[in-house]
Design a protein around this motif. Structure first.
Motif, short mmCIF file in Angstrom:
data_model
loop_
_atom_site.label_atom_id
_atom_site.label_comp_id
_atom_site.label_asym_id
_atom_site.label_seq_id
_atom_site.Cartn_x
_atom_site.Cartn_y
_atom_site.Cartn_z
N LEU A 101 -42.25 -13.71 8.01
CA LEU A 101 -42.18 -14.72 9.07
C LEU A 101 -41.64 -14.11 10.35
O LEU A 101 -42.16 -14.37 11.45
CB LEU A 101 -41.31 -15.89 8.62
N VAL B 112 -43.68 -13.86 13.92
CA VAL B 112 -43.22 -14.35 15.21
C VAL B 112 -43.31 -13.24 16.27
O VAL B 112 -43.76 -13.48 17.39
CB VAL B 112 -41.78 -14.90 15.11
N VAL C 114 -46.88 -12.94 17.23
CA VAL C 114 -47.27 -14.06 18.10
C VAL C 114 -46.82 -13.80 19.52
O VAL C 114 -47.59 -14.01 20.48
CB VAL C 114 -46.68 -15.38 17.56
N TRP C 115 -45.59 -13.35 19.68
CA TRP C 115 -45.08 -13.08 21.03
C TRP C 115 -45.76 -11.87 21.66
O TRP C 115 -45.96 -11.83 22.88
CB TRP C 115 -43.57 -12.89 20.97
N THR D 77 -46.62 -20.03 20.89
CA THR D 77 -45.57 -19.13 21.33
C THR D 77 -44.21 -19.81 21.39
O THR D 77 -43.20 -19.25 20.94
CB THR D 77 -45.91 -18.56 22.73
N PHE E 14 -43.83 -23.09 17.80
CA PHE E 14 -43.77 -22.39 16.52
C PHE E 14 -42.82 -21.20 16.59
O PHE E 14 -41.96 -21.02 15.72
CB PHE E 14 -45.15 -21.92 16.08
N GLY E 15 -42.98 -20.36 17.64
CA GLY E 15 -42.17 -19.15 17.73
C GLY E 15 -40.68 -19.43 17.76
O GLY E 15 -39.91 -18.85 17.00
N ALA F 151 -39.45 -21.16 14.39
CA ALA F 151 -39.32 -20.22 13.28
C ALA F 151 -38.17 -19.24 13.51
O ALA F 151 -37.37 -18.96 12.60
CB ALA F 151 -40.63 -19.45 13.09
N TRP F 152 -38.05 -18.73 14.74
CA TRP F 152 -36.99 -17.76 15.04
C TRP F 152 -35.60 -18.42 14.92
O TRP F 152 -34.68 -17.83 14.35
CB TRP F 152 -37.20 -17.20 16.43
N SER G 267 -37.41 -8.20 17.19
CA SER G 267 -37.87 -8.38 18.57
C SER G 267 -38.44 -7.09 19.15
O SER G 267 -39.26 -7.12 20.07
CB SER G 267 -36.73 -8.89 19.45
N PRO H 114 -37.93 -13.18 22.27
CA PRO H 114 -37.01 -13.58 21.22
C PRO H 114 -35.79 -14.29 21.71
O PRO H 114 -35.38 -14.13 22.84
CB PRO H 114 -36.64 -12.23 20.58
#
Length: 312
Positions: free
Chosen positions: A8, A12, A15-16, A218, A221-222, A225-226, A242, A305
């Motif tokens: 996960l 992330v 995704v970023w 971004t 969800f990002g 999750a983070w 990151s 991040p």
């Protein structure tokens, strides 16, 4: 960390990183300031009705919204629109760690240790190599605007650390409400109503998908999750992921946009990632008693991040 949670965290970061390629595609559909305004509008709605009331004072939401949303993203999107490559932008933007350390020293009295200072020097050397490489064939103006965006990110990190929001996703959603009107006003003033209307009239599925990606995937969800990972594990276990953001950014730009990576750019990448790693994770010196830094500050960005950092 459990294998699923490791995956996960890597997802992330991917995704970023891919977000920079999506931004590049979006800039073919929208003027940069209008694109940034639409991105924040989509991030704020309907999420603002689902996350509850703000968990910090409005002064911090407004300050971070203006510095992060208007200044940082306005500069980043404009810099990329002027020719800063997506992969290089994903890499250069990470110099925000150096700016954050410098501004935290100036504003919060957080004295960097020798390793952090060494990391800053290494990262800045990477910026110099990247600038020399970009000056040969690219847009130095766009490159400079991306560095200015990184500086604004550093300022917003310090402001966020002062705010110390207990819920990073709630904070980010409310911050996203602030830049919409200022960015729209700047777009009308600088990009012109004709250009904005033409972009909106030409909106297609690709343009809509780009906005949804940079806003929901971004950000929602990002960050969700983070933040969930940071609540389950120590920041020292989560934050190193990151550093994968520019790796995914550069590789996806090469794959999808055909951006070449010269030997000098690889050298710049090694220096920047290494310098940022030292700057971000080396122990610092304890701040003075008069420092206003919170005990458990949080750094936030809406393309990058979020990480909790505990003073040594």
């Amino acid at each position: 960390m459990r294998p699923a949670h490791l995956a996960l965290a890597a997802l992330v970061a991917a995704v970023w990183g891919v977000n920079f390629v999506v931004i590049e595609i979006g800039l073919d559909h929208f003027p940069p300031l209008l694109f940034s305004a639409l991105r924040f509008l989509a991030a704020a709605l309907p999420a603002v009705f689902l996350v509850g009331r703000p968990t910090v004072a409005w002064k911090w939401i407004l300050a971070v919204g203006l510095v992060l949303g208007v200044a940082k993203f306005g500069l980043l999107f404009t810099g990329m629109d002027l020719g800063a490559p997506a992969g290089l932008s994903s890499l250069v933007l990470q110099v925000q760690a150096v700016f954050t350390a410098l501004f935290a020293f100036a504003a919060l009295g957080e004295r960097p240790g020798r390793l952090k200072v060494a990391g800053m020097g290494v990262a800045l050397a990477g910026i110099g190599v990247a600038a020399a490489d970009e000056g040969g064939a690219g847009s130095l103006t766009g490159f400079a605007l991306v560095i200015a965006a990184a500086a604004c990110w550093g300022v917003s990190n310090v402001l966020t650390r002062k705010a110390s929001p207990p819920d990073a996703l709630n904070f980010m959603v409310w911050v996203s409400t602030v830049p919409v009107l200022p960015l729209l006003a700047l777009s009308l003033l600088l990009e012109g109503p004709e250009r904005d209307l033409a972009a909106l009239r030409a909106l297609d599925w690709t343009g809509a998908g780009v906005i949804l990606y940079v806003a929901w995937v971004t950000t929602v969800f990002g960050f969700g999750a983070w933040g969930w990972l940071l609540r389950r594990y120590p920041a020292s276990s989560v934050a190193p992921f990151s550093l994968l953001v520019p790796v995914f950014g550069m590789s996806s730009a090469a794959l999808f946009l055909g951006e070449g990576v010269s030997p000098a750019r690889w050298c710049a990448a090694a220096l920047l990632v290494g310098g940022v790693a030292l700057t971000s994770f080396a122990p610092g010196r304890r701040a003075s008693r008069n420092s206003l830094a919170p005990a458990e500050p949080v750094a936030v960005s809406s393309t990058g991040p979020i990480s909790e950092e505990r003073p040594a």
